[in-house]
Design a protein around this motif. Structure first.
Motif, PDB file in Angstrom:
ATOM      1  N   ALA A  88       0.816  -1.216   0.000  1.00 30.38           N
ATOM      2  CA  ALA A  88       0.000   0.000   0.000  1.00 30.38           C
ATOM      3  C   ALA A  88       0.847   1.261   0.000  1.00 30.38           C
ATOM      4  CB  ALA A  88      -0.966   0.002   1.198  1.00 30.38           C
ATOM      5  N   LEU A  89       1.860   1.283  -0.835  1.00 34.70           N
ATOM      6  CA  LEU A  89       2.655   2.503  -0.966  1.00 34.70           C
ATOM      7  C   LEU A  89       1.895   3.487  -1.836  1.00 34.70           C
ATOM      8  CD1 LEU A  89       6.124   0.836  -1.490  1.00 34.70           C
ATOM      9  CD2 LEU A  89       5.225   1.874   0.589  1.00 34.70           C
ATOM     10  N   PHE A  90       2.029   4.767  -1.543  1.00 41.10           N
ATOM     11  CA  PHE A  90       1.321   5.780  -2.328  1.00 41.10           C
ATOM     12  C   PHE A  90       2.005   5.903  -3.686  1.00 41.10           C
ATOM     13  CE2 PHE A  90       1.039   7.358   2.179  1.00 41.10           C
ATOM     14  CZ  PHE A  90      -0.202   6.785   2.407  1.00 41.10           C
ATOM     15  N   PRO A  91       1.305   5.513  -4.760  1.00 43.65           N
ATOM     16  CA  PRO A  91       1.985   5.444  -6.058  1.00 43.65           C
ATOM     17  C   PRO A  91       2.348   6.811  -6.625  1.00 43.65           C
ATOM     18  CG  PRO A  91      -0.345   4.951  -6.318  1.00 43.65           C
ATOM     19  CD  PRO A  91      -0.093   5.101  -4.845  1.00 43.65           C
ATOM     20  N   HIS A  92       1.709   7.862  -6.114  1.00 43.13           N
ATOM     21  CA  HIS A  92       1.975   9.178  -6.690  1.00 43.13           C
ATOM     22  C   HIS A  92       3.027   9.934  -5.906  1.00 43.13           C
ATOM     23  CE1 HIS A  92      -1.021   9.447  -3.578  1.00 43.13           C
ATOM     24  NE2 HIS A  92      -0.902  10.750  -3.518  1.00 43.13           N
ATOM     25  N   MET A  93       3.693   9.242  -4.975  1.00 44.49           N
ATOM     26  CA  MET A  93       4.735   9.909  -4.189  1.00 44.49           C
ATOM     27  C   MET A  93       6.053   9.153  -4.356  1.00 44.49           C
ATOM     28  SD  MET A  93       2.794  10.618  -0.608  1.00 44.49           S
ATOM     29  CE  MET A  93       1.118  11.236  -0.550  1.00 44.49           C
ATOM     30  N   TYR A 101       5.406  10.686   5.038  1.00 42.71           N
ATOM     31  CA  TYR A 101       3.987  11.006   5.163  1.00 42.71           C
ATOM     32  C   TYR A 101       3.520  11.084   6.621  1.00 42.71           C
ATOM     33  CZ  TYR A 101      -0.960  11.077   3.926  1.00 42.71           C
ATOM     34  OH  TYR A 101      -2.271  11.429   3.779  1.00 42.71           O
ATOM     35  N   ARG A 133      10.738   6.647  -7.904  1.00 46.51           N
ATOM     36  CA  ARG A 133       9.292   6.416  -7.928  1.00 46.51           C
ATOM     37  C   ARG A 133       9.028   4.997  -7.452  1.00 46.51           C
ATOM     38  NH1 ARG A 133       8.108   7.844 -13.544  1.00 46.51           N
ATOM     39  NH2 ARG A 133       7.288   5.736 -13.575  1.00 46.51           N
ATOM     40  N   ARG A 149       8.385   3.148   6.360  1.00 48.49           N
ATOM     41  CA  ARG A 149       7.295   4.100   6.540  1.00 48.49           C
ATOM     42  C   ARG A 149       6.552   3.830   7.845  1.00 48.49           C
ATOM     43  NH1 ARG A 149       2.418   4.169   2.259  1.00 48.49           N
ATOM     44  NH2 ARG A 149       1.905   2.278   3.387  1.00 48.49           N
TER      45      ARG A 149
ATOM     46  N   ASP B 190      -6.791   0.404  -4.643  1.00 49.26           N
ATOM     47  CA  ASP B 190      -6.611  -0.462  -3.515  1.00 49.26           C
ATOM     48  C   ASP B 190      -6.998   0.237  -2.209  1.00 49.26           C
ATOM     49  OD1 ASP B 190      -5.493  -1.993  -1.606  1.00 49.26           O
ATOM     50  OD2 ASP B 190      -3.688  -2.416  -2.768  1.00 49.26           O
ATOM     51  N   SER B 192      -6.329  -0.468   0.684  1.00 51.96           N
ATOM     52  CA  SER B 192      -5.297  -0.453   1.723  1.00 51.96           C
ATOM     53  C   SER B 192      -4.410   0.775   1.609  1.00 51.96           C
ATOM     54  CB  SER B 192      -4.480  -1.737   1.689  1.00 51.96           C
ATOM     55  OG  SER B 192      -3.807  -1.865   0.476  1.00 51.96           O
ATOM     56  N   ILE B 193      -4.373   1.397   0.422  1.00 54.73           N
ATOM     57  CA  ILE B 193      -3.559   2.609   0.300  1.00 54.73           C
ATOM     58  C   ILE B 193      -4.183   3.724   1.134  1.00 54.73           C
ATOM     59  CG2 ILE B 193      -2.900   4.425  -1.329  1.00 54.73           C
ATOM     60  CD1 ILE B 193      -2.302   2.225  -3.299  1.00 54.73           C
ATOM     61  N   ALA B 196      -3.561   2.869   4.688  1.00 53.90           N
ATOM     62  CA  ALA B 196      -2.194   3.167   5.115  1.00 53.90           C
ATOM     63  C   ALA B 196      -2.099   4.616   5.565  1.00 53.90           C
ATOM     64  CB  ALA B 196      -1.223   2.898   3.967  1.00 53.90           C
ATOM     65  N   LEU B 200      -1.174   5.974   9.294  1.00 56.78           N
ATOM     66  CA  LEU B 200      -0.056   6.863   9.602  1.00 56.78           C
ATOM     67  C   LEU B 200      -0.524   8.126  10.305  1.00 56.78           C
ATOM     68  CD1 LEU B 200       1.903   6.304   6.324  1.00 56.78           C
ATOM     69  CD2 LEU B 200       2.604   5.579   8.593  1.00 56.78           C
ATOM     70  N   VAL B 211      -4.217  11.810  -0.797  1.00 58.91           N
ATOM     71  CA  VAL B 211      -4.207  10.465  -1.383  1.00 58.91           C
ATOM     72  C   VAL B 211      -5.315  10.277  -2.423  1.00 58.91           C
ATOM     73  CG1 VAL B 211      -4.366   8.008  -0.896  1.00 58.91           C
ATOM     74  CG2 VAL B 211      -3.143   9.489   0.676  1.00 58.91           C
ATOM     75  N   PRO B 214      -5.253  13.036  -5.594  1.00 58.21           N
ATOM     76  CA  PRO B 214      -4.130  12.811  -6.508  1.00 58.21           C
ATOM     77  C   PRO B 214      -4.273  11.504  -7.282  1.00 58.21           C
ATOM     78  CG  PRO B 214      -3.322  13.488  -4.372  1.00 58.21           C
ATOM     79  CD  PRO B 214      -4.800  13.311  -4.221  1.00 58.21           C
ATOM     80  N   MET B 215      -4.839  10.478  -6.630  1.00 56.21           N
ATOM     81  CA  MET B 215      -4.945   9.206  -7.321  1.00 56.21           C
ATOM     82  C   MET B 215      -6.098   9.188  -8.316  1.00 56.21           C
ATOM     83  SD  MET B 215      -3.540   6.488  -4.565  1.00 56.21           S
ATOM     84  CE  MET B 215      -4.294   5.245  -5.527  1.00 56.21           C
ATOM     85  N   ARG B 288       1.109   6.434 -16.634  1.00 64.88           N
ATOM     86  CA  ARG B 288       0.667   5.453 -15.647  1.00 64.88           C
ATOM     87  C   ARG B 288      -0.677   5.804 -15.040  1.00 64.88           C
ATOM     88  NH1 ARG B 288       3.778   7.938 -10.811  1.00 64.88           N
ATOM     89  NH2 ARG B 288       4.234   9.889 -11.833  1.00 64.88           N
ATOM     90  N   TYR B 290      -3.180   4.525 -11.549  1.00 63.20           N
ATOM     91  CA  TYR B 290      -2.880   3.996 -10.213  1.00 63.20           C
ATOM     92  C   TYR B 290      -3.736   2.806  -9.815  1.00 63.20           C
ATOM     93  CZ  TYR B 290      -0.438   8.407  -9.874  1.00 63.20           C
ATOM     94  OH  TYR B 290       0.398   9.451 -10.084  1.00 63.20           O
TER      95      TYR B 290
END
Lengths: 360, 583
Positions: A88-93, A101, A133, A149, B190, B192-193, B196, B200, B211, B214-215, B288, B290
């Motif tokens: 679950a990593l943020f793909p846009h960061m 974060y 990335r 993280r 997903d 879970s993103i 997450a 945090l 999150v 942006p996605m 890409r 997401y």
């Protein structure tokens, strides 16, 4: 460091009387302990973890972090660090932005953030990867970013949801050693979820074996391996032969049983299990404790070899001992004579000191 | 005797060997692709160039410089079109994304009701859709007149006209681009993103800002481009709400005034802008996105806990469903009204079955129905043959220029209907090689040809989407078991593509029956299609008869939608794939 307590925690997803996903689970994770929930898929281990993280609220019961009751606390107020199965990593960061974060949320100063991110990346051997990335990283590297993280925020508890299941076998073994090293150094109370018993044994201080939402046994890896509470645990942890044998005598902690070959043997029964003469006892024997002997030997259990499997460290020989027993018996012998082959008649001996009576 | 019987199998074997070897030979794709390229060149690209030639035929580039001068219709039209498109993007974006979040993230009474009807307004054919909004929300519309009567004012209340009216139509018919894109993105990413981020320590607003939004961006950008293009191509809404100074209206006005070079200039400019947007979109989508997969834990809808919200939700849902169904209901109501019976009343005062009797029994009134069916069937047949083969070539064969073939089909999709019509007029007002030396303008054939060009991309998209679901190894398995290339292609690939192809063909057919935008520029009195007949009836105030024609189109569309939805998995994917690109 704090401990985590679950008191009679249950979770039902549907209101109508379907079986609970988690059913009356009580356990305490000691401060700094690496505690594992182990069980087959659908046993409720992930649901339990998600209740600790706060993504589900229990239908009944309480969860405590130290003195604080967190049963109904929002997930973002819990201060847990979670490593997800798919990371679950943020793909846009970028990598560094991902790790930063949680610090940004906590309003850590810019300088401190930079320092701690760098430190966390060093800790997981990813120095210099900060500007990458996420989709430029391999699975193993992503896994380590996720770990960094979760740990960089110095969480009260570290939660790991099958974090190794997307890695290949070799990487999995390396990474589990790494995770354990980092956890020991930070001393963070950790809850780990896996269906892989070898992983659980290698990593954990203690393991809770779960099935159908219920805890079957809690103990150290040695305890659950050598002294399984029931037949399920015996079979789930490692390979185990579980034989149904008639009881011939019963004492407080020892039970005598009759073997198919005509012999008798005494097995350990920790609290007698209330067995008496004439009952049937379930006796567990690990393959490495079963001894392969000549079929001529008196009182040996006799059978026919149905499979020979060479694994490198040992050879697994599967023997059909006929009716009256619970299936086949597997023998893991370090030295198996070359001549043992499928179809051969062999004898087996069960050493009394290694036999353990389990509950059904 | 023996000599004959021995040579026949060997000759057959020889052919089989050649075909088998041929299918995997390097030259084979080109043999298949050459006629496809020729068709796209002849009916899509070459007509576009003809339009350009036409636009500079009289005064050189003088027509184009009109777009640069500070005053004048050309410049104003271009700016108006761009402004309407930008405003449509904003409105559709707000409505579509809000709907997606509401329906995909929350659980409330009436949610399913809205979901059932959410795509209805957008499914209407362009002309009948715009007419229904006119009958509902314009000065002569049911709602403003109803409010007028209710409040006792002198003028209709809340009447939309001009650009505002156009924007209402655009918002209702184009917000699904945003709704579908945003819900697909929400469903695809997903959970879970998001978890997450909560884990945090981020609060709900921060998770949204850092999150979720942006996605969603890639989906929103694609939807924006689509809405912008579709608005730019929009013709019926400006026509009905009287906004003359848009690009599409100027094409129509110049053409009907006989100034073909000027109409061609507008068409060339609009065509170029559309193609530029197509290329921009392809470039953007190549980047890409997401979407990712995760295990079983799926995003759960949040219950609305607020008691006022709980009470309000079903009421609002029923209202929303009414608004969504109002256009169809209006057409249905008006279809049963006697012609001329509706002047200043809120709703028509007299009802009758006559309209339906007229359109089926009067030969002159029945002719448009027959025309539309004939022309759509012809166009659909062409679309299926060419569309399936192009889809196969683009997805499965390796050859130089593959992406050009893909772009060729997509240009046909990107060009507005008015531009397609002008292109065909420019290319086929005299005979050329692709019309076998015949002038096609003024004949029957120009209309099916226009439909073919406009709806080929639908069949291509649907076929391509279902082909994407078919594992190439299935065809390989068939060949491994001894089937020739043709046999494997027909018995495995085509068979599995069938639901998708059927969906695509049905879509092409209903769009053909509903087609108005290109038809109105190229029809003749003997080839009048249904939509043009509707338009003509509206002009002569035979609103009831017009609506009766409209009902036919609407019923046909809903039957096809229902049927496509029932086709097994492949069909559903195909209809999604095709609808994504419908305008």
């Amino acid at each position: 460091m704090i401990d985590v307590k679950l008191e009679s925690v249950s979770k039902r997803f549907t209101r109508s009387g379907e079986a609970a996903a988690v059913d009356d689970v009580t356990l305490t994770i000691a401060a700094g302990e690496f505690f594992t929930l182990l069980g087959p898929s659908g046993c409720g281990k992930t649901t339990t973890l998600r209740m600790v993280a706060g993504f589900y609220f229990p239908t009944a019961g309480h969860i405590h972090f130290g003195e604080q009751d967190v049963t109904r606390l929002a997930p973002n107020k819990r201060d847990t660090g979670m490593v997800f199965q798919n990371y679950a990593l943020f793909p846009h960061m970028s990598v560094a932005q991902n790790v930063a974060y949680g610090l940004k949320v906590r309003k850590v100063s810019r300088a401190d953030t930079a320092r701690r991110v760098a430190q966390a990346l060093t800790e997981v051997h990813l120095d210099g990867y900060g500007t990458r990335r996420i989709d430029e990283l391999s699975g193993g590297q992503q896994q380590r970013v996720a770990l960094a993280r979760a740990l960089v925020i110095r969480p009260r508890t570290l939660l790991l949801d099958e974090p190794l299941s997307n890695l290949d076998a070799k990487l999995r073994e390396e990474t589990r050693t790494e995770i354990r090293r980092i956890q020991r150094e930070s001393g963070t109370t950790s809850l780990y979820v896996t269906h892989d018993q070898a992983e659980a044994m290698a990593m954990s201080d203690r393991i809770a074996v779960m099935r159908s939402g219920q805890v079957q046994q809690i103990g150290t890896p040695r305890e659950v391996y050598h002294e399984p509470a029931n037949a399920f645990v015996a079979r789930f942890i490692g390979r185990s032969n579980v034989l149904s044998l008639p009881v011939t005598s019963a004492e407080a902690t020892r039970v005598g049983v009759a073997l198919p070959g005509g012999g008798r043997v005494t097995a350990t029964a920790p609290d007698g299990h209330g067995l008496g003469e004439g009952d049937t006892a379930l006796v567990a024997a690990r393959p490495e404790h079963v001894v392969l002997v000549s079929p001529e030997e008196p009182d040996a259990i006799r059978g026919t070899v149905t499979g020979v499997e060479f694994t490198g460290m040992a050879t697994h020989v599967t023997v059909d001992i006929g009716a009256g027993a619970d299936g086949d018996v597997t023998v893991a012998a370090v030295d198996v004579p070359d001549r043992v082959d499928v179809g051969d008649r062999v004898g087996l001996r069960l050493p009394a000191e290694r036999l353990w009576v389990v509950r059904p | 005797m023996t000599a004959v019987s021995s040579t026949v199998p060997s000759r057959r074997g020889e052919w089989a060997r050649r075909l088998r070897g041929g299918a995997s030979a390097a030259w084979f794709p080109y043999l298949l692709v050459a006629p496809l390229v020729l068709i796209l060149w002849g009916y899509v690209v070459q007509p576009m160039l003809a339009t350009f030639a036409e636009s500079v035929s009289d005064d050189g580039t003088a027509n184009y410089t009109q777009f640069l001068t500070s005053s004048g219709v050309a410049r104003t039209s271009l700016i108006t079109s761009l402004v309407i498109s930008a405003a449509s993007v904003l409105l559709c974006g707000v409505v579509g994304v809000a709907m997606a979040f509401l329906l995909k993230r929350f659980s409330f009474a009436g949610r399913r009701l809205i979901e059932a009807f959410i795509l209805v307004p957008a499914a209407l054919p362009p002309l009948i859709g715009a007419i229904s909004f006119q009958l509902l929300y314009s000065e002569i519309g049911i709602l403003p007149r109803g409010l007028q009567q209710l409040l006792g004012t002198a003028q209709p209340v809340l009447a939309f006209d001009g650009i505002a009216g156009v924007l209402v139509v655009h918002t209702f018919t184009m917000y699904p681009f945003f709704y579908l894109a945003a819900s697909a993105a929400l469903a695809g990413f997903d959970p879970s993103i998001e978890e997450a981020a909560y884990n945090l320590g981020a609060g709900r607003i921060r998770v949204w800002r850092t999150v979720l939004l942006p996605m969603l961006t890639p989906a929103l950008v694609s939807a924006s481009l689509l809405v912008f293009m579709t608005s730019l191509a929009s013709y019926t809404a400006p026509l009905l709400f009287g906004v003359d100074q848009t690009m599409t209206m100027q094409i129509y006005i110049n053409r009907t005034n006989g100034d073909l070079p000027m109409a061609s200039t507008y068409a060339a400019v609009l065509g170029l802008v559309s193609i530029a947007f197509l290329l921009l979109m392809r470039w953007y989508e190549g980047r890409r996105s997401y979407l990712s997969q995760s295990k079983g834990v799926s995003a759960q809808r949040r219950e609305i806990a607020n008691p006022i919200g709980r009470w309000l939700a079903p009421v609002a849902s029923v209202l929303a469903a009414l608004v969504l169904l109002a256009p169809v209901a209006t057409i249905a109501l008006v279809a049963f009204s006697a012609d001329g019976s509706w002047t200043t009343e809120v709703i028509p005062s007299a009802y009758t079955m006559d309209n339906f009797v007229t359109i089926f029994s009067e030969p002159r009134a029945f002719e448009p129905i027959l025309n539309s069916l004939k022309m759509s069937v012809l166009a659909t047949a062409g679309c299926v043959v060419v569309g399936v083969l192009i889809a196969y070539a683009v997805r499965r064969l390796k050859f130089v220029g593959r992406s050009l073939l893909d772009v060729g089909v997509m240009i046909a999709w990107a060009l507005p209907g008015t531009v397609v019509a002008i292109n065909l007029i420019s290319a086929f007002s005299t005979g050329n090689g692709f019309s076998f030396g015949q002038a096609l303008i003024g004949t029957f054939w120009i209309l099916p040809l226009a439909y073919f060009v406009r709806f080929l991309p639908l069949v291509f998209r649907a076929s391509s989407a279902s082909l994407a679901l078919i594992d190439p190894s299935l065809e390989e398995a068939a060949r491994n078991l001894g089937a020739s290339w043709w046999r494997a292609f027909l018995s495995i690939t085509v068979r599995l593509m069938l639901p998708g192809v059927i969906v695509g063909a049905l879509l092409a057919f209903v769009h053909g029956v509903g087609e108005f935008v290109a038809s109105v520029l190229i029809y003749t009195s003997s080839t009048t299609p249904i939509s043009v007949a509707i338009n003509n009836r509206m002009y002569s105030f035979e609103i009831g008869t017009a609506a009766a024609y409209g009902m036919l189109q609407v019923v046909l569309i809903f039957v096809v939608m229902w049927f496509s939805g029932r086709l097994e998995g492949g069909g559903r994917a195909a209809s999604r794939g095709a609808e994504q690109w419908t305008n």
